[in-house]
Scaffold this active site. Sequence first.
Site, PDB file in Angstrom:
ATOM      1  N   PRO A 172     115.823 -50.905 -14.370  1.00 14.84           N
ATOM      2  CA  PRO A 172     115.290 -52.269 -14.448  1.00 14.84           C
ATOM      3  C   PRO A 172     114.621 -52.625 -15.782  1.00 14.84           C
ATOM      4  O   PRO A 172     113.415 -52.871 -15.850  1.00 14.84           O
ATOM      5  CB  PRO A 172     114.298 -52.304 -13.291  1.00 14.84           C
ATOM      6  CG  PRO A 172     113.807 -50.904 -13.177  1.00 14.84           C
ATOM      7  CD  PRO A 172     115.007 -50.054 -13.505  1.00 14.84           C
ATOM      8  N   CYS A 173     115.419 -52.700 -16.837  1.00 12.52           N
ATOM      9  CA  CYS A 173     114.882 -53.073 -18.138  1.00 12.52           C
ATOM     10  C   CYS A 173     114.385 -54.517 -18.135  1.00 12.52           C
ATOM     11  O   CYS A 173     113.597 -54.900 -19.002  1.00 12.52           O
ATOM     12  CB  CYS A 173     115.911 -52.838 -19.240  1.00 12.52           C
ATOM     13  SG  CYS A 173     117.460 -53.706 -19.002  1.00 12.52           S
TER      14      CYS A 173
END
Length: 161
Positions: free
Chosen positions: A127-128
């Site tokens: 989850p950048c």
Amino acid sequence: MLIHTTIDTPDGPFTVVEDDGAVVAAGWSDSADAVAARAGLSGSVLGECASAPAVRGYYEGRADALAGVSLDPRGTAFRRRVWDVLRGIPLGETRTYGSIAAELGSPGASRAVGGACGANPIALFVPCHRVGGAGGALTGFAWGVDIKRSLLTREAIAAFA
């Protein structure tokens, strides 16, 4: 053999590419070739990826839907360390590039962390989108800031949104 599945989502088509049941590339595009190329891969064939139900579950609001998916992101040792830290960011929380760098023991490496986020080949699963700039700045996202904002809103995260 690489296989790919494209899933319709509220954020547009999302393509997953897997190798032997592990996600190796993913992103918001209906082009499996483009998604695979971002990960340095080519030659996938259409098939049902094991991770497709997890993506659908995420978009249906099941917070833990992505937790058990097998992942195999390919990158440098530093990038893999960054991606491991990103996977540990709980749903509903965010971090800054600087805080990730500090957690890695390299407080001066915030730009390198940003580079690792930008090179993330398995968006959503790593989850950048939960990482932004200092002071709460909504920063770039390989798949577009509008999708980043949508994901943060979906996850009910006020920071960066």
